[in-house]
Design an enzyme around this catalytic site. Sequence first.
Site, PDB file in Angstrom:
ATOM      1  N   SER A   1      33.141  36.938  49.136  1.00  0.00           N
ATOM      2  CA  SER A   1      33.767  38.102  49.766  1.00  0.00           C
ATOM      3  C   SER A   1      35.069  37.779  50.496  1.00  0.00           C
ATOM      4  O   SER A   1      35.327  38.319  51.572  1.00  0.00           O
ATOM      5  CB  SER A   1      32.773  38.804  50.704  1.00  0.00           C
ATOM      6  OG  SER A   1      31.652  39.267  49.970  1.00  0.00           O
TER       7      SER A   1
ATOM      8  N   ASN B   1      38.188  34.311  39.976  1.00  0.00           N
ATOM      9  CA  ASN B   1      37.148  34.294  38.939  1.00  0.00           C
ATOM     10  C   ASN B   1      36.874  35.739  38.526  1.00  0.00           C
ATOM     11  O   ASN B   1      36.303  36.497  39.297  1.00  0.00           O
ATOM     12  CB  ASN B   1      35.892  33.632  39.530  1.00  0.00           C
ATOM     13  CG  ASN B   1      34.679  33.735  38.630  1.00  0.00           C
ATOM     14  OD1 ASN B   1      34.794  34.098  37.455  1.00  0.00           O
ATOM     15  ND2 ASN B   1      33.509  33.423  39.182  1.00  0.00           N
TER      16      ASN B   1
ATOM     17  N   GLU C   1      30.216  28.206  48.247  1.00  0.00           N
ATOM     18  CA  GLU C   1      30.004  29.639  48.115  1.00  0.00           C
ATOM     19  C   GLU C   1      28.590  29.984  48.548  1.00  0.00           C
ATOM     20  O   GLU C   1      27.646  29.897  47.741  1.00  0.00           O
ATOM     21  CB  GLU C   1      30.199  30.060  46.656  1.00  0.00           C
ATOM     22  CG  GLU C   1      31.574  29.775  46.124  1.00  0.00           C
ATOM     23  CD  GLU C   1      31.929  30.713  44.979  1.00  0.00           C
ATOM     24  OE1 GLU C   1      32.885  31.475  45.131  1.00  0.00           O
ATOM     25  OE2 GLU C   1      31.217  30.701  43.969  1.00  0.00           O
TER      26      GLU C   1
ATOM     27  N   HIS D   1      28.508  27.717  39.063  1.00  0.00           N
ATOM     28  CA  HIS D   1      28.602  28.941  39.874  1.00  0.00           C
ATOM     29  C   HIS D   1      27.183  29.442  40.156  1.00  0.00           C
ATOM     30  O   HIS D   1      26.295  29.314  39.313  1.00  0.00           O
ATOM     31  CB  HIS D   1      29.411  30.009  39.122  1.00  0.00           C
ATOM     32  CG  HIS D   1      29.719  31.190  39.984  1.00  0.00           C
ATOM     33  ND1 HIS D   1      28.793  32.182  40.203  1.00  0.00           N
ATOM     34  CD2 HIS D   1      30.808  31.508  40.720  1.00  0.00           C
ATOM     35  CE1 HIS D   1      29.321  33.067  41.038  1.00  0.00           C
ATOM     36  NE2 HIS D   1      30.540  32.693  41.365  1.00  0.00           N
TER      37      HIS D   1
ATOM     38  N   GLY E   1      29.790  38.752  46.593  1.00  0.00           N
ATOM     39  CA  GLY E   1      29.729  40.136  46.135  1.00  0.00           C
ATOM     40  C   GLY E   1      28.993  41.061  47.091  1.00  0.00           C
ATOM     41  O   GLY E   1      28.665  42.195  46.728  1.00  0.00           O
TER      42      GLY E   1
ATOM     43  N   LYS F   1      34.911  36.812  36.303  1.00  0.00           N
ATOM     44  CA  LYS F   1      33.524  36.994  35.811  1.00  0.00           C
ATOM     45  C   LYS F   1      33.562  37.773  34.489  1.00  0.00           C
ATOM     46  O   LYS F   1      34.474  37.575  33.707  1.00  0.00           O
ATOM     47  CB  LYS F   1      32.671  37.662  36.891  1.00  0.00           C
ATOM     48  CG  LYS F   1      32.768  36.887  38.219  1.00  0.00           C
ATOM     49  CD  LYS F   1      31.762  37.299  39.250  1.00  0.00           C
ATOM     50  CE  LYS F   1      31.969  36.458  40.508  1.00  0.00           C
ATOM     51  NZ  LYS F   1      31.016  36.743  41.563  1.00  0.00           N
TER      52      LYS F   1
HETATM   53  P1  PGA Z   1      33.147  37.600  45.549  1.00  0.00           P
HETATM   54  O1  PGA Z   1      32.742  36.455  44.499  1.00  0.00           O
HETATM   55  O2  PGA Z   1      34.543  37.258  46.031  1.00  0.00           O
HETATM   56  O3  PGA Z   1      33.114  38.872  44.770  1.00  0.00           O
HETATM   57  O4  PGA Z   1      32.154  37.552  46.655  1.00  0.00           O
HETATM   58  C1  PGA Z   1      33.023  35.113  44.765  1.00  0.00           C
HETATM   59  C2  PGA Z   1      32.562  34.270  43.606  1.00  0.00           C
HETATM   60  O5  PGA Z   1      31.507  34.553  43.026  1.00  0.00           O
HETATM   61  O6  PGA Z   1      33.236  33.277  43.258  1.00  0.00           O
END
Ligand code: PGA
Length: 252
Positions: A214, A9, A168, A96, A174, A11
């Site tokens: 993460s 993703n 998630e 999400h 993040g 974003k």
């Molecule tokens: P991240 O995001 O891998 O940066 O933690 C995961 C997500 O939001 O799908």
Amino acid sequence: MRKKIIAGNWKMNKNFEEAMALTSEIVNMLKDEYKGSAETVLIPPFVYINAVSRMLEGNISSGAQNCSNHASGAYTGEISGDMLKTIGAKYVIIGHSERRQYFAEHNDWLAKKINAALLSKLFPIYCVGETLQERENNIHFDVLNSQISEGLFHLSNEQMKNVVIAYEPVWAIGTGKTASTEQAQEVHAFIRNLVKEKFGSDISENLTIQYGGSVKPDNAVELFSAPDIDGALVGGAALQSRTFVDIVKAMK
Ligand code: PGA
């Protein structure tokens, strides 16, 4: 056989040139380096989906980060499932945590988006997960229960076959904090059981449940070794071809 899916993703990141470069790097690296059976999904911002989709080869698909709950009409700024389907998207992320948190998308609203996505023959990736406070207050299973029952339990068995769930935990997105494999496995097994109680074991055993939060090359192998973790929804580490491809390669 349960399908394994590694999705990236992006974003709201990358300009057009960067998006094209990232796509071609990932496609080439996977062609040379990946012999496993997982499907890879690239989920760029809407405006790049068409161009990205045209570059894909092999077991790589594209998806969208969101879609409207309406099929068409006077909804300025919205993007419908049909629009996405007809420019090459196969999957669409629904619910999400950033959409839930910043755009006030709630379970009843998301249930409508799931319907719209399925009507357009897209495969929804429905995201669920608790906040840190909810986990600390030990109400995470209740939260997950509501997210799943309110978002998905109106579906027929035929429709549910086309849904992917992504667990998630919001506190792991993040932040560099990953749920331990045991924590993730515990929740994935809980989710599979909820789905089994409602839709039966045929559907629950074939349901792909991704973990997100993460995920990095160095924790992916262990996460993927858990029996109920069927892939990953990757954010930050999907923005760089080497790290993303290494996560795909962790899924044999
Ligand atoms: P991240 O995001 O891998 O940066 O933690 C995961 C997500 O939001 O799908």
